[in-house]
Enzyme design. Structure first.
Site, PDB file in Angstrom:
ATOM      1  N   SER A  28      49.793  46.145  37.289  1.00 34.85           N
ATOM      2  CA  SER A  28      49.181  45.076  38.071  1.00 34.85           C
ATOM      3  C   SER A  28      47.672  45.128  37.883  1.00 34.85           C
ATOM      4  CB  SER A  28      49.571  45.220  39.544  1.00 34.85           C
ATOM      5  OG  SER A  28      49.240  44.053  40.254  1.00 34.85           O
ATOM      6  N   ASN A  29      46.914  44.541  38.764  1.00 32.07           N
ATOM      7  CA  ASN A  29      45.449  44.565  38.652  1.00 32.07           C
ATOM      8  C   ASN A  29      44.824  44.570  40.039  1.00 32.07           C
ATOM      9  OD1 ASN A  29      44.970  41.698  39.491  1.00 32.07           O
ATOM     10  ND2 ASN A  29      46.254  41.320  37.698  1.00 32.07           N
ATOM     11  N   GLU A  30      43.516  44.588  40.071  1.00 31.77           N
ATOM     12  CA  GLU A  30      42.733  44.789  41.306  1.00 31.77           C
ATOM     13  C   GLU A  30      42.627  43.562  42.206  1.00 31.77           C
ATOM     14  OE1 GLU A  30      40.775  47.083  42.975  1.00 31.77           O
ATOM     15  OE2 GLU A  30      41.854  48.563  41.814  1.00 31.77           O
ATOM     16  N   SER A  31      43.186  42.435  41.775  1.00 30.72           N
ATOM     17  CA  SER A  31      42.994  41.211  42.565  1.00 30.72           C
ATOM     18  C   SER A  31      43.526  41.368  43.990  1.00 30.72           C
ATOM     19  CB  SER A  31      43.716  40.051  41.874  1.00 30.72           C
ATOM     20  OG  SER A  31      43.710  38.926  42.713  1.00 30.72           O
ATOM     21  N   ALA A  95      45.337  36.230  39.384  1.00 34.31           N
ATOM     22  CA  ALA A  95      45.072  37.103  38.235  1.00 34.31           C
ATOM     23  C   ALA A  95      46.429  37.504  37.657  1.00 34.31           C
ATOM     24  CB  ALA A  95      44.293  38.331  38.685  1.00 34.31           C
TER      25      ALA A  95
END
Ligand code: CTP
Length: 222
Positions: A28-31, A95
């Site tokens: 996943s990512n930091e969004s 994102a």
């Protein structure tokens, strides 16, 4: 507050997507979803109808929004296909993960203590580009894309606007992730650009909704 005279149905995406490796691990990512949720709130404040398609985030639903929770990029695409149909426009703040594991393991991925090598590898396959997919079939509907860049931002954002066939594109940097304030430049097709420097996401969201209203031809009082 001056409300838009003609209310629009807007689809807003927010947050990250999550691509599972096995039942307990994912990419996943930091969004945080804060920008997309602020846009949804700003659109509701202007009297618009909002479908908020959200990846996994811990944020309360803005009152009045129809919230659709999704997990993966492919889930988000399915929700977009359903809800973009009857909308005037889409603001794509999510994102989206570009890649997902080629196979999701049914059981937990176990260490292999007997193997000599301490490295492992994970095969990834490309996710569909949701924005490009919708951009190809948008017809009269309007689309605002986002671009998150860490270098050469303007050139890359303009390329994305072309490639994904959006009507405008909002460029921001990695410092916007999971933050309450942001610096953002909105590029339009006609070469016009609007820059918002170190503003709260709520302030920027109001400007982006105004820009969307103008694109959709909704006459507004203010
Ligand atoms: N996006 C999308 N589908 C993807 C990847 C991104 O719809 N598979 C959308 C994002 O929601 C955003 C825009 O495309 O509105 C640009 O996303 P960004 O992450 O900046 O660019 P990418 O297309 O992923 O390209 P790169 O990561 O190489 O910069």
């Amino acid at each position: 507050m001056a409300l838009a005279k003609d209310s629009l149905r807007l689809v807003v995406t927010a947050g990250p997507t999550r691509e599972y490796i096995d039942p307990v691990r994912y990419l996943s990512n930091e969004s945080s979803g804060k920008m997309g949720f602020a846009i949804a709130q700003a659109a509701l404040d202007r009297g618009h109808e909002v479908v908020l398609i959200a990846g996994p985030v811990h944020l309360p639903t803005p009152q009045g929004a129809l919230r659709v929770d999704v997990v993966s990029a492919r889930d988000m695409l399915a929700a977009l296909k359903e809800h973009f149909e009857g909308a005037a426009g889409l603001i794509m703040a999510a994102a989206v993960a570009d890649y997902r594991p080629a196979r999701r393991k049914a059981g937990k991925w176990k260490k292999k203590p007997d193997e000599a090598s301490s490295t492992v590898s994970l095969d990834l396959v490309e996710n569909p580009d949701l924005l490009a997919t919708l951009g190809r079939r948008k017809g009269h509907r309007r689309i605002m894309g986002f671009a998150l860049e860490t270098s050469d931002g303007k050139r890359r954002a303009l390329q994305k606007m072309q490639r994904k066939n959006t009507d405008c594109i909002a460029l921001n940097g990695a410092q916007a992730l999971n933050a309450d304030r942001t610096t953002l430049t909105l590029f339009h097709r006609d070469g016009e650009q609007q820059r918002f420097e170190d503003r709260t996401k709520a302030q920027v969201a109001r400007e982006l909704v105004r820009a969307m209203e103008a694109l959709c031809g909704a006459p507004s009082e203010a």
